[in-house]
Design a protein around this motif. Structure first.
Motif, PDB file in Angstrom:
ATOM      1  N   LYS A 343       0.841  -1.194   0.000  1.00 35.97           N
ATOM      2  CA  LYS A 343       0.000   0.000   0.000  1.00 35.97           C
ATOM      3  C   LYS A 343       0.879   1.247   0.000  1.00 35.97           C
ATOM      4  N   TYR A 344       0.405   2.230  -0.757  1.00 39.69           N
ATOM      5  CA  TYR A 344       1.142   3.478  -0.924  1.00 39.69           C
ATOM      6  C   TYR A 344       0.212   4.655  -0.636  1.00 39.69           C
ATOM      7  N   ILE A 345       0.856   5.818  -0.413  1.00 42.35           N
ATOM      8  CA  ILE A 345       0.117   7.067  -0.296  1.00 42.35           C
ATOM      9  C   ILE A 345       0.027   7.692  -1.690  1.00 42.35           C
ATOM     10  N   ASP A 346      -1.204   7.971  -2.120  1.00 39.65           N
ATOM     11  CA  ASP A 346      -1.399   8.615  -3.422  1.00 39.65           C
ATOM     12  C   ASP A 346      -1.104  10.111  -3.275  1.00 39.65           C
ATOM     13  N   SER A 347      -0.137  10.596  -4.062  1.00 42.72           N
ATOM     14  CA  SER A 347       0.273  11.993  -3.954  1.00 42.72           C
ATOM     15  C   SER A 347      -0.814  12.955  -4.402  1.00 42.72           C
ATOM     16  N   ARG A 348      -1.825  12.464  -5.109  1.00 43.00           N
ATOM     17  CA  ARG A 348      -2.874  13.353  -5.598  1.00 43.00           C
ATOM     18  C   ARG A 348      -3.894  13.702  -4.525  1.00 43.00           C
ATOM     19  N   ASN A 373       0.495   5.820 -16.936  1.00 45.90           N
ATOM     20  CA  ASN A 373       1.367   5.318 -15.880  1.00 45.90           C
ATOM     21  C   ASN A 373       1.008   5.993 -14.558  1.00 45.90           C
ATOM     22  N   LEU A 374       0.417   5.222 -13.644  1.00 44.85           N
ATOM     23  CA  LEU A 374       0.020   5.762 -12.347  1.00 44.85           C
ATOM     24  C   LEU A 374       1.073   5.532 -11.272  1.00 44.85           C
ATOM     25  N   ARG A 375       2.150   4.862 -11.601  1.00 42.34           N
ATOM     26  CA  ARG A 375       3.187   4.617 -10.602  1.00 42.34           C
ATOM     27  C   ARG A 375       3.871   5.913 -10.163  1.00 42.34           C
ATOM     28  N   GLN A 376       3.785   6.916 -10.987  1.00 44.83           N
ATOM     29  CA  GLN A 376       4.415   8.184 -10.647  1.00 44.83           C
ATOM     30  C   GLN A 376       3.747   8.869  -9.455  1.00 44.83           C
ATOM     31  N   PHE A 377       2.521   8.400  -9.089  1.00 45.69           N
ATOM     32  CA  PHE A 377       1.819   9.009  -7.974  1.00 45.69           C
ATOM     33  C   PHE A 377       2.043   8.264  -6.657  1.00 45.69           C
ATOM     34  N   ARG A 378       2.933   7.265  -6.672  1.00 44.67           N
ATOM     35  CA  ARG A 378       3.257   6.576  -5.431  1.00 44.67           C
ATOM     36  C   ARG A 378       4.195   7.467  -4.604  1.00 44.67           C
ATOM     37  N   LYS A 379       3.693   7.985  -3.495  1.00 39.22           N
ATOM     38  CA  LYS A 379       4.487   8.916  -2.693  1.00 39.22           C
ATOM     39  C   LYS A 379       5.405   8.171  -1.739  1.00 39.22           C
ATOM     40  N   GLU A 380       4.833   7.336  -0.890  1.00 41.94           N
ATOM     41  CA  GLU A 380       5.642   6.543   0.025  1.00 41.94           C
ATOM     42  C   GLU A 380       4.906   5.244   0.325  1.00 41.94           C
ATOM     43  N   LYS A 381       5.696   4.215   0.582  1.00 37.69           N
ATOM     44  CA  LYS A 381       5.118   2.907   0.893  1.00 37.69           C
ATOM     45  C   LYS A 381       4.811   2.847   2.392  1.00 37.69           C
ATOM     46  N   VAL A 382       3.549   2.550   2.712  1.00 37.75           N
ATOM     47  CA  VAL A 382       3.135   2.490   4.113  1.00 37.75           C
ATOM     48  C   VAL A 382       2.975   1.050   4.601  1.00 37.75           C
ATOM     49  N   LYS A 383       2.931   0.116   3.664  1.00 40.63           N
ATOM     50  CA  LYS A 383       2.805  -1.276   4.059  1.00 40.63           C
ATOM     51  C   LYS A 383       3.407  -2.164   2.988  1.00 40.63           C
ATOM     52  N   LYS A 384       4.251  -3.100   3.418  1.00 43.20           N
ATOM     53  CA  LYS A 384       4.896  -3.988   2.476  1.00 43.20           C
ATOM     54  C   LYS A 384       3.920  -5.050   1.979  1.00 43.20           C
ATOM     55  N   GLY A 385       4.154  -5.502   0.772  1.00 41.68           N
ATOM     56  CA  GLY A 385       3.401  -6.647   0.285  1.00 41.68           C
ATOM     57  C   GLY A 385       3.972  -7.926   0.860  1.00 41.68           C
ATOM     58  N   ARG A 386       3.154  -8.955   0.929  1.00 42.30           N
ATOM     59  CA  ARG A 386       3.622 -10.219   1.486  1.00 42.30           C
ATOM     60  C   ARG A 386       2.888 -11.379   0.829  1.00 42.30           C
ATOM     61  N   VAL A 387       3.473 -12.553   0.971  1.00 39.61           N
ATOM     62  CA  VAL A 387       2.893 -13.787   0.449  1.00 39.61           C
ATOM     63  C   VAL A 387       2.633 -14.719   1.621  1.00 39.61           C
ATOM     64  N   SER A 388       1.411 -15.215   1.731  1.00 43.21           N
ATOM     65  CA  SER A 388       1.038 -16.133   2.800  1.00 43.21           C
ATOM     66  C   SER A 388       0.814 -17.519   2.209  1.00 43.21           C
ATOM     67  N   ILE A 389       1.464 -18.505   2.803  1.00 45.24           N
ATOM     68  CA  ILE A 389       1.371 -19.889   2.316  1.00 45.24           C
ATOM     69  C   ILE A 389       0.707 -20.751   3.377  1.00 45.24           C
TER      70      ILE A 389
END
Length: 453
Positions: A343-348, A373-389
């Motif tokens: 999850k990221y903070i949307d700069s808009r 391209n909407l990746r340019q609006f990723r301001k900062e990452k607030v939560k890492k992605g993860r894989v659950s097995i």
């Protein structure tokens, strides 16, 4: 008009050999039979008892009314009483079939060598699409289930074959049945190119056929079909992930003319032609007859009330409180691995959004297009992605009913945590698995008693 009289609760009864007997409303006697050991609960049910001693087997005639369709209504009526009524639902199999196909392909791709197959496989004459076959099997199984604890003698179906072409064009002629919309076109896309004149449904511009993609207005996973009325052409530029997420394509669906849904009509046609394969004696009634009787008795329209009228219920019939809602659940989840997006903070706007919502929009690696391209609006990452097995198979499943010995309360399971050592209830509280006693296992069917019907 149906009189406002109290409804009756019943407990269903079978003898020691498993033969169904008449239901009983003497709940006090049922408690004494269970307490003294004269009867026991029948299987996994808590509304059916089985005698362990010899009893008389006098029964009366009962009629089962079936309101067939995607929502299956069932009602059992006899002796001017209603003994059972339920509404059964099985959702679309589209997502589950897709998941099974993905798992199968992943498993086969891991093989070092796979034995060659020959193109000599043939389908049986009675073959149906898996989604229709599952729904047909579910309908038949739900009907036959009632014969296990009710002495049903008559069976009445409300099924009517539909003319799908006539639903679309009431004035259709005989020769037009062989010449539908796509007559003369090899593929659906060829028809859409001719219908839309190579134009994008969003911007109205013309594009070469190689840059146009077929888009479903109602996605297949949501019940959409491959009928031309549900399809439009979109260019590579507009057919991207961003337009799927921001609601532009959803608005396009709302603005287009609504189309007929042929799935229900097709299923009714299949059911009407194959009933004789499963039942020897049954009676067919028509929908307009049910509607006339329902209006005569001033009964509201519903699948439960339709089945009640089909079974012979009237405005003087004593209704029951044994009203159940049954939904088919999957027995096993084949997906052992789950991905939780970052999850990221949307700069808009400063809101939290997933990585999928702020993606590059690229769908092809072979060539670059002018994607948004909407990746340019990723301001900062607030939560890492993860894989659950998931590494184990647990006995308790969601919706199972257990007894919490610590609080002496009956709870409903929401899930299992900490490698199967902790149970989470639907109330949000947790408890050690050693402190619960299993009372009822869902076993693929979520059954709930409906109140205030």
């Amino acid at each position: 008009m149906m009189s406002e009289i109290k409804k009756v609760d019943y407990i269903y009864v079978v003898d020691s050999n498993g033969t169904p007997l008449m239901p009983t409303s003497r709940l006090g006697m049922v408690r004494r039979w269970l307490k003294t050991g004269q009867a026991k609960w029948f299987g996994n049910s808590r509304n059916t008892i089985q005698f362990v001693r010899p009893v008389t087997t006098n029964t009366q005639e009962l009629t089962l009314g079936v309101d067939a369709g995607f929502h299956l209504g069932l009602s059992v009526v006899g002796n001017n009483r209603e003994y059972y009524v339920s509404e059964s639902l099985r959702k679309s199999e589209k997502d589950r079939i897709t998941s099974r196909r993905e798992s199968r392909r992943t498993r086969r791709n891991c093989l070092r060598y796979r034995k060659a197959r020959f193109d000599n496989r043939r389908r049986k004459d009675s073959w149906l699409a898996p989604s229709i076959q599952y729904r047909l099997d579910f309908t038949i199984k739900e009907i036959k289930r009632l014969y296990m604890f009710l002495p049903i003698t008559n069976l009445v179906f409300e099924v009517t074959p539909f003319d799908n072409q006539k639903l679309l064009n009431p004035d259709i002629q005989d020769w037009q049945y062989q010449k539908g919309k796509m007559y003369g076109f090899k593929t659906i896309k060829d028809y859409l190119l001719a219908r839309d004149n190579y134009r994008d449904a969003l911007d109205g511009k013309q594009y070469p056929a190689s840059q146009l993609r077929v888009h479903h207005l109602v996605q297949r996973k949501d019940g959409g079909s491959n009928q031309p009325d549900n399809l439009v052409l979109l260019s590579d530029i507009n057919h991207n992930q961003a337009n799927h997420n921001n609601g532009i394509l959803a608005k396009l669906r709302e603005n287009r003319q609504k189309t007929l849904d042929y799935r229900g009509a097709y299923f009714m046609n299949i059911l009407a032609t194959r009933l004789s394969n499963y039942f020897d004696n049954y009676t067919i009634t028509q929908g307009y007859l049910t509607a006339n009787l329902r209006q005569k008795y001033e009964i509201e329209k519903s699948h439960l009330n339709d089945a009640f009228v089909i079974a012979g219920g009237t405005d003087t019939t004593l209704r029951t409180n044994n009203v159940y809602s049954r939904q088919k659940l999957r027995n096993n989840n084949r997906v052992l691995q789950k991905f939780y997006d970052a999850k990221y903070i949307d700069s808009r706007d400063g809101k939290k959004k997933t990585g999928k919502e702020l993606s590059s929009g690229r769908t092809r690696r072979s060539r670059e297009l002018n994607y948004t391209n909407l990746r340019q609006f990723r301001k900062e990452k607030v939560k890492k992605g993860r894989v659950s097995i998931r590494r184990g198979h647990y006995q308790l499943r969601p919706h199972d009913v257990v007894l919490n010995t610590r609080t002496n309360r009956i709870e409903t399971v929401k899930g299992v945590q900490n490698s199967g050592t902790v149970i989470k209830f639907q109330t949000g509280k947790t408890c050690s698995i050693k402190s619960v006693v299993s009372l009822y296992h869902v076993n693929g069917i979520l059954e709930k008693k409906m109140e205030n019907i």
